[in-house]
Design a protein around this motif. Structure first.
Motif, PDB file in Angstrom:
ATOM      1  N   ILE A 247       5.325  31.856 -12.356  1.00 38.06           N
ATOM      2  CA  ILE A 247       5.952  32.941 -13.490  1.00 38.06           C
ATOM      3  C   ILE A 247       6.743  33.731 -12.521  1.00 38.06           C
ATOM      4  N   CYS A 248       7.417  34.304 -11.354  1.00 40.40           N
ATOM      5  CA  CYS A 248       8.088  35.200 -10.594  1.00 40.40           C
ATOM      6  C   CYS A 248       9.023  35.678 -12.033  1.00 40.40           C
ATOM      7  N   GLU A 249       9.966  34.623 -12.641  1.00 43.07           N
ATOM      8  CA  GLU A 249      10.698  34.783 -13.393  1.00 43.07           C
ATOM      9  C   GLU A 249      10.793  35.257 -14.666  1.00 43.07           C
ATOM     10  N   ALA A 250       9.901  34.211 -15.394  1.00 41.63           N
ATOM     11  CA  ALA A 250       8.633  35.251 -16.529  1.00 41.63           C
ATOM     12  C   ALA A 250       8.548  36.239 -16.494  1.00 41.63           C
ATOM     13  N   PHE A 251       7.495  36.686 -15.505  1.00 39.22           N
ATOM     14  CA  PHE A 251       6.672  38.268 -15.318  1.00 39.22           C
ATOM     15  C   PHE A 251       8.041  39.126 -15.150  1.00 39.22           C
ATOM     16  N   LEU A 252       9.349  39.346 -14.158  1.00 35.49           N
ATOM     17  CA  LEU A 252      10.276  40.079 -14.566  1.00 35.49           C
ATOM     18  C   LEU A 252      10.613  40.322 -15.794  1.00 35.49           C
ATOM     19  N   TYR A 253      11.262  38.579 -16.797  1.00 33.41           N
ATOM     20  CA  TYR A 253      11.339  38.855 -18.112  1.00 33.41           C
ATOM     21  C   TYR A 253      10.674  39.914 -18.509  1.00 33.41           C
ATOM     22  N   TYR A 254       9.725  39.625 -18.636  1.00 35.62           N
ATOM     23  CA  TYR A 254       8.911  40.083 -20.248  1.00 35.62           C
ATOM     24  C   TYR A 254       9.058  41.538 -19.554  1.00 35.62           C
ATOM     25  N   PHE A 313      12.839  27.328 -13.929  1.00 31.77           N
ATOM     26  CA  PHE A 313      12.465  27.910 -13.149  1.00 31.77           C
ATOM     27  C   PHE A 313      10.803  27.890 -12.773  1.00 31.77           C
ATOM     28  N   LYS A 314       9.479  28.145 -13.694  1.00 33.02           N
ATOM     29  CA  LYS A 314       8.431  27.023 -13.059  1.00 33.02           C
ATOM     30  C   LYS A 314       8.610  25.641 -13.217  1.00 33.02           C
ATOM     31  N   ALA A 315       9.498  25.195 -13.535  1.00 37.96           N
ATOM     32  CA  ALA A 315       9.106  23.473 -12.683  1.00 37.96           C
ATOM     33  C   ALA A 315      10.007  23.542 -11.470  1.00 37.96           C
ATOM     34  N   GLY A 316      11.235  24.056 -11.003  1.00 36.37           N
ATOM     35  CA  GLY A 316      11.432  24.205  -9.413  1.00 36.37           C
ATOM     36  C   GLY A 316      10.112  24.951  -9.038  1.00 36.37           C
ATOM     37  N   ARG A 317       9.713  26.081  -9.047  1.00 33.66           N
ATOM     38  CA  ARG A 317       8.558  26.377  -8.737  1.00 33.66           C
ATOM     39  C   ARG A 317       7.289  25.357  -8.003  1.00 33.66           C
ATOM     40  N   SER A 326       2.834  19.165 -12.979  1.00 30.57           N
ATOM     41  CA  SER A 326       2.919  20.079 -13.825  1.00 30.57           C
ATOM     42  C   SER A 326       4.193  20.028 -14.203  1.00 30.57           C
ATOM     43  N   SER A 327       4.914  20.270 -12.979  1.00 29.53           N
ATOM     44  CA  SER A 327       6.334  20.181 -12.822  1.00 29.53           C
ATOM     45  C   SER A 327       6.941  19.696 -13.618  1.00 29.53           C
ATOM     46  N   THR A 328       6.309  18.503 -13.621  1.00 27.91           N
ATOM     47  CA  THR A 328       7.558  17.522 -14.462  1.00 27.91           C
ATOM     48  C   THR A 328       6.803  17.836 -16.133  1.00 27.91           C
ATOM     49  N   LYS A 329       5.763  17.981 -16.301  1.00 24.81           N
ATOM     50  CA  LYS A 329       5.831  18.940 -18.141  1.00 24.81           C
ATOM     51  C   LYS A 329       6.533  19.921 -18.318  1.00 24.81           C
ATOM     52  N   CYS A 330       6.648  21.050 -17.531  1.00 24.04           N
ATOM     53  CA  CYS A 330       7.630  21.688 -17.605  1.00 24.04           C
ATOM     54  C   CYS A 330       8.951  20.966 -17.931  1.00 24.04           C
ATOM     55  N   LEU A 331       9.094  20.256 -17.214  1.00 19.97           N
ATOM     56  CA  LEU A 331      10.511  20.014 -17.968  1.00 19.97           C
ATOM     57  C   LEU A 331      10.519  19.149 -18.911  1.00 19.97           C
TER      58      LEU A 331
END
Length: 355
Positions: A247-254, A313-317, A326-331
Motif C-alpha cells: 500500500i505504498c501509494e496509499a501510505f504516502l497519500y495518507y 496501484f494496489k492491484a498492480g502491486r 487479491s489483484s482481481t478483488k482490487c480491480l
C-alpha cells in the motif's frame, strides 16, 4: 467563528466550501495544540466534534452539553463491558483475537467494538457464541461487508455494535499477514484489565487501510491516533510492513493528508516529516499530489478518483507479486465505487448499501 446557516449541500457533505474548511481547521488546531475553540453555533460544533470522534478529548476546550459528555462516557463504559464480556468468553474457548481500532481513540469511542479473528474455525466459534449464547441480533451488512465475511450484531441490553472481522480488508483483498499480526499481539491494560492489541506498527497499518480502503475518509481522531501511535513505532519496521502490504501509494497519500492538516494548523511534527522523507526515498514520490489542493474538510472525504487510483496501484502491486486473486478483488473496487457514488446520491442513508 461567525454563525452563518449552512446550505443543504454543506449539511450533507455534498460540497467542500471555504466555510467548512475554516471550521475544520479551527477544531483541528484546537485539538492538536490543546487550545480553546470558539464557535458561535454550539450545536454545529458539537456535531462536528462527534463526527470526528473527539468529544472527550476536546470537551475541556469549549462549552459542551453535560448530557452529551455523559453519554460519550457511558459509551466508553459500555465498550469496556462488551469487550471484556465477549473477550473472556472467547479466551475460555481458545479463540485467538485482537482488538482493532476500537480503543485506539481513548478516551473517545466510536459506535462499535471491533475484533479481528482471522482463523476460520475460531471465527465460526465466535459467531456461534454471539448468536447462541448471547442471543445477539445480526446487523444489516453492506455488499462489501458480506464479501469480506464480517459479522456485526447487537447484544441484548447494549446499544453499541459488536463486530468481528476475519480479515483487514474491504473486498477480501490481501494486506497483512494475519498470523503474524496475531503472533505479535501485545497485552495491554484498559479499564484496569488486560486486553489484546496489535503491535503499534500494525495498528498504524490497520488504521490507514480502514481509513483509505474501507471508510474513504480521515477523521480528526485518525490524525490524533496516528500521531500518538507513531511515537511508539519503529520507523524501519513500519516501512517494511508498508512494503509488505503493498500500500505504498496509499501510505504516502495518507501521510500527505495528515501533513496538510498540520501545516494548515501551523503545527510542526518532526517525526512525521522525517517519516514522509524516508517513505518517499523508499517508495518514490506521492503520485496523488494532484489532490493536494482539495479542501481540508473534517472528516476529510477522500476524493472518489483518488480511491480508484489507489485501488489500481494496489492491484498492480498485487499482480506483480503473483497474488492474482487479491489483484482481481482490487480491480473490482472501481466499478463498485462508481455504483456506490450513484446509489448514495439517491439513498436516504443508513446501512446495507454497497460499500
Amino acid at each position: 467563528m461567525s454563525c452563518v446557516k449552512p446550505t443543504f449541500l454543506e449539511k450533507i457533505g455534498g460540497v467542500k466550501t471555504a466555510r467548512l474548511e475554516a471550521e475544520s481547521i479551527l477544531l483541528a488546531r484546537a485539538a492538536l495544540s490543546d487550545s480553546p475553540v470558539t464557535f458561535e453555533d454550539h450545536e454545529r460544533l458539537l456535531r462536528l466534534v462527534k463526527r470526528n470522534k473527539v468529544l472527550l478529548r476536546v470537551c475541556h476546550l469549549s462549552s459542551f452539553p453535560t448530557e452529551a459528555i455523559n453519554a460519550a462516557k457511558q459509551d466508553v463504559k459500555e465498550a469496556f463491558e462488551l469487550y471484556h464480556l465477549i473477550g473472556d468468553a472467547l479466551s475460555d474457548r481458545g479463540v485467538s483475537y485482537i482488538s482493532i481500532k476500537s480503543f485506539d481513540s481513548l478516551p473517545d469511542m466510536g459506535h462499535d467494538v471491533d475484533l479481528l479473528v482471522p482463523d476460520r474455525v475460531d471465527f465460526l466459534k465466535a459467531e456461534r457464541l454471539l448468536l447462541n449464547d448471547y442471543k445477539a441480533r445480526p446487523s444489516e451488512l453492506t455488499h462489501c461487508d458480506k464479501m469480506v465475511g464480517k459479522f456485526s450484531c447487537f447484544l441484548p441490553g447494549y446499544k453499541l455494535d459488536f463486530e468481528i472481522y476475519p480479515n483487514v480488508s474491504q473486498l477480501g483483498e490481501k494486506y497483512l499477514d494475519l498470523n503474524r499480526v496475531i503472533n505479535e499481539k501485545k497485552k495491554t491494560i484498559i479499564d484496569g484489565r488486560e486486553a489484546w492489541f496489535a503491535s503499534s506498527s500494525d495498528r498504524i497499518l490497520i488504521r490507514v487501510i480502514h481509513a483509505v480502503f474501507r471508510h474513504k475518509s480521515i477523521k480528526l481522531s485518525d490524525i490524533l491516533d496516528f500521531l500518538k501511535l507513531l511515537k511508539t513505532t519503529s520507523e524501519s519496521e513500519l516501512l517494511d510492513k508498508v512494503q509488505e502490504t503493498r500500500i505504498c501509494e496509499a501510505f504516502l497519500y495518507y501521510l500527505a493528508c495528515v501533513d496538510r492538516f498540520l501545516a494548515a494548523c501551523s503545527i510542526e511534527n518532526s517525526p512525521l516529516r522525517q517519516l514522509q522523507k524516508n517513505a518517499e526515498d523508499r517508495f518514490g514520490y506521492d503520485r496523488l499530489r494532484l489532490f493536494e489542493n482539495d479542501r481540508l474538510i473534517l472528516p476529510y472525504r477522500i476524493p472518489t478518483l483518488a480511491i480508484i487510483l489507489l485501488y489500481l496501484f494496489k492491484a498492480g502491486r498485487e499482480g506483480s507479486a503473483g497474488r492474482l486473486r487479491s489483484s482481481t478483488k482490487c480491480l473490482v473496487a472501481p466499478p463498485l465505487l462508481i455504483i456506490e457514488f450513484l446509489v448514495s446520491a439517491i439513498r436516504s442513508g443508513g446501512r446495507g448499501g454497497i460499500w
